[in-house]
Enzyme design. Structure first.
Site, mmCIF file in Angstrom:
data_model
loop_
_atom_site.group_PDB
_atom_site.id
_atom_site.type_symbol
_atom_site.label_atom_id
_atom_site.label_comp_id
_atom_site.label_asym_id
_atom_site.label_seq_id
_atom_site.Cartn_x
_atom_site.Cartn_y
_atom_site.Cartn_z
ATOM 1 C CB CYS A 41 -0.934 -0.015 1.212
ATOM 2 S SG CYS A 41 -2.023 1.402 1.267
ATOM 3 C CG HIS A 439 -28.848 21.560 -0.743
ATOM 4 N ND1 HIS A 439 -29.093 20.767 -1.830
ATOM 5 C CD2 HIS A 439 -28.688 22.831 -1.201
ATOM 6 C CE1 HIS A 439 -29.110 21.532 -2.921
ATOM 7 N NE2 HIS A 439 -28.871 22.785 -2.567
#
Ligand code: FAD
Length: 457
Positions: A41, A439
């Site tokens: 990784c 939102h």
């Protein structure tokens, strides 16, 4: 003979953390690493690729600057700088783990290739070590498939491509799955011509067809040639570079590239570990067989991470460490089978995935509910002018548990965690329907999609 309370083979994603927990519990630990601390990784996988994906995204956005009313000059790539950025990220991460291990009281980092001499004795060069508990965390490496002609041409894998200090003029990527697609898009965005050659009839065939199709559309839209149903792939020297013969149903049978990346899967690093000598069971592909607590069939030996075949991801390797540590040190009874698998495909836009695909859910033979929404109907995606992709959720019609989800779109790798968390909490989807999300976000559409769940056509 050096004696320890535990021996860990491999300093990848599980080994160092396990050494940390065990030494905190005042145990002595030998951690053996034959190559680079941090494993795949850190050195040749997630970290360099995601750093380069970020550079590729910057290039892509810069080329699209006029769409946003931003005036730039011509965009060009300083590939040496792209690579230097990735190298800096790797060195910082690897150095951090090395310093952590060096300062870990009770931990001895031993450099070299480890092999079992007997059930409780490991040899590293001339040294012999023994411990009542041995953890195998040896990871995996890229498969070199037995394609005709494979030995007649130079070919790349993830490690050698990342080490390449020039930009291929035409990169042929054999393998249209997670690793191959990330490299394909990033090299295309750096300016290379790219062809993906895939044996199956669609890219990432493990995913639902509509996800595969959307990903193909995204890549093709950037000028990447995609050759699927390549049933008979052959390699030969070409002028210049490599000829990849693709027995597809349409298009030219030969693709001539400057370089070829073989990205057709991984194999575990268990072939030179002496496992046969001590009777540790592996499957036909060499993955160490483990039970629900990650124990092998030989008492006192566990296998963690990619080498046990239960996840080819950093987070699954790390979770293996958490399971082993919780059971051995905290008296818990955590199980591998409790894990709900999530993962990402880090092309742009990214795919965030958790749980089952619709196809897997159908195979259970239980009543299902499915809902989807294209990114063209997600305000945040519209505002960012990144409307490619879709979100899709599958649920069990009777238990109302979410079975799986895919979010392919801007921030899809992050947004999917709302669903991943709900699945881990084992709450019915109806509990999420009346949440009031922020939102404008991609996540705000999750309750809306859940309200749209219907039996599939
Ligand atoms: C190109 C690429 C991109 C990737 N991107 C992602 C991503 O974005 N997200 C994600 O979750 N996963 C990603 N992965 C997968 C991830 O890197 C691996 O699943 C993860 O590193 C596995 O961890 P591990 O601890 O099992 O093994 P590794 O990290 O491979 O570590 C194993 C270590 O053991 C050592 N070792 C092996 N044999 C011996 C031996 N006999 N003696 C001593 N030492 C030994 C190795 O040298 C290595 O350091 C990616 C992989 C690739 C190839």
């Amino acid at each position: 003979m050096q004696r320890f309370d535990a021996i860990i083979i491999g300093a990848g994603q599980a080994g160092p953390s396990l050494a940390g927990r065990m030494t905190d519990a005042r145990m002595t630990v030998a951690l053996i690493e034959r190559h680079l601390v941090g494993g795949t990784c850190v050195n040749t996988g997630c970290m360099p690729t995601k750093t380069m994906v970020a550079s590729a995204y910057a290039a892509h956005l810069a080329r699209r600057a006029a769409d946003f009313g931003v005036v730039t000059g011509p965009v060009s790539i300083d590939f040496a700088r792209v690579r230097a950025r990735a190298q800096a990220v790797i060195h910082k991460a690897r150095g951090g783990v090395e310093r952590w291990l060096a300062g870990m009281p009770g931990c001895t980092l031993i450099r070299g290739h480890a092999r079992f001499e007997s059930r409780d004795v490991i040899r590293v060069g001339d040294e012999q070590l023994t411990a009542p508990r041995i953890f195998i965390n040896v990871g995996g490496r890229a498969v070199v498939p037995p394609l005709p002609g494979v030995d007649s041409v130079p070919h790349l894998d993830n490690s050698s491509l990342l080490a390449l200090d020039r930009l291929p003029s035409h990169l042929v990527v054999v393998g249209g799955s997670y690793v191959g697609l990330e490299f394909a898009q990033m090299y295309r965005r750096f300016g290379a011509q790219v062809t993906i050659v895939e044996r199956q009839s669609r890219l990432i065939a493990r995913e639902d067809e509509e996800i595969s199709d959307a990903i193909r559309g995204i890549l093709a839209g950037e000028g990447i040639a995609v050759r699927t149903s390549a049933e008979c792939i052959r390699l030969a020297p070409g002028a210049p570079g490599v000829t990849v013969t693709v027995n597809c149903h349409d298009g030219s049978p030969d693709v001539v590239g400057s370089d070829v990346l073989l990205a057709v899967g991984r194999r575990p690093n268990t072939d030179d570990l002496g496992l046969d000598r001590i009777g540790v069971a592996t499957d036909a592909r060499g993955y160490v067989q483990v039970d629900d607590s990650l124990a092998t069939n030989v008492p006192g030996i566990w296998a963690l991470g990619e080498c046990n075949g239960h996840g080819a991801f950093t987070h699954t390797a790390y979770n293996d460490f958490e399971i082993a540590a919780a059971n051995l040190l905290d008296g818990e009874r955590r199980k591998l089978s409790d894990r709900i698998l999530g993962y990402g495909l880090f092309i742009d836009p990214p795919l965030g995935r958790v749980g089952m695909t619709e196809r897997q859910a159908r195979e259970r033979g239980r009543p299902l509910l499915v809902a989807r929404r294209p990114m063209t109907r997600v305000n945040r995606a519209v505002e960012k002018d990144e409307t490619l992709g879709l979100m899709k959720i599958v649920a069990d019609a009777e238990t109302r548990q979410i079975l799986g989800a895919a979010i392919l779109g801007p921030g899809g790798d992050e947004a999917v965690h709302g669903i991943l968390d709900a699945m881990n909490a084992r709450v019915p989807y109806t509990d999420l329907q009346w949440a009031v999300p922020i939102h404008p976000t991609v996540s705000e559409l999750i309750p809306t999609v859940l309200r749209d769940l219907k039996p599939p056509a």
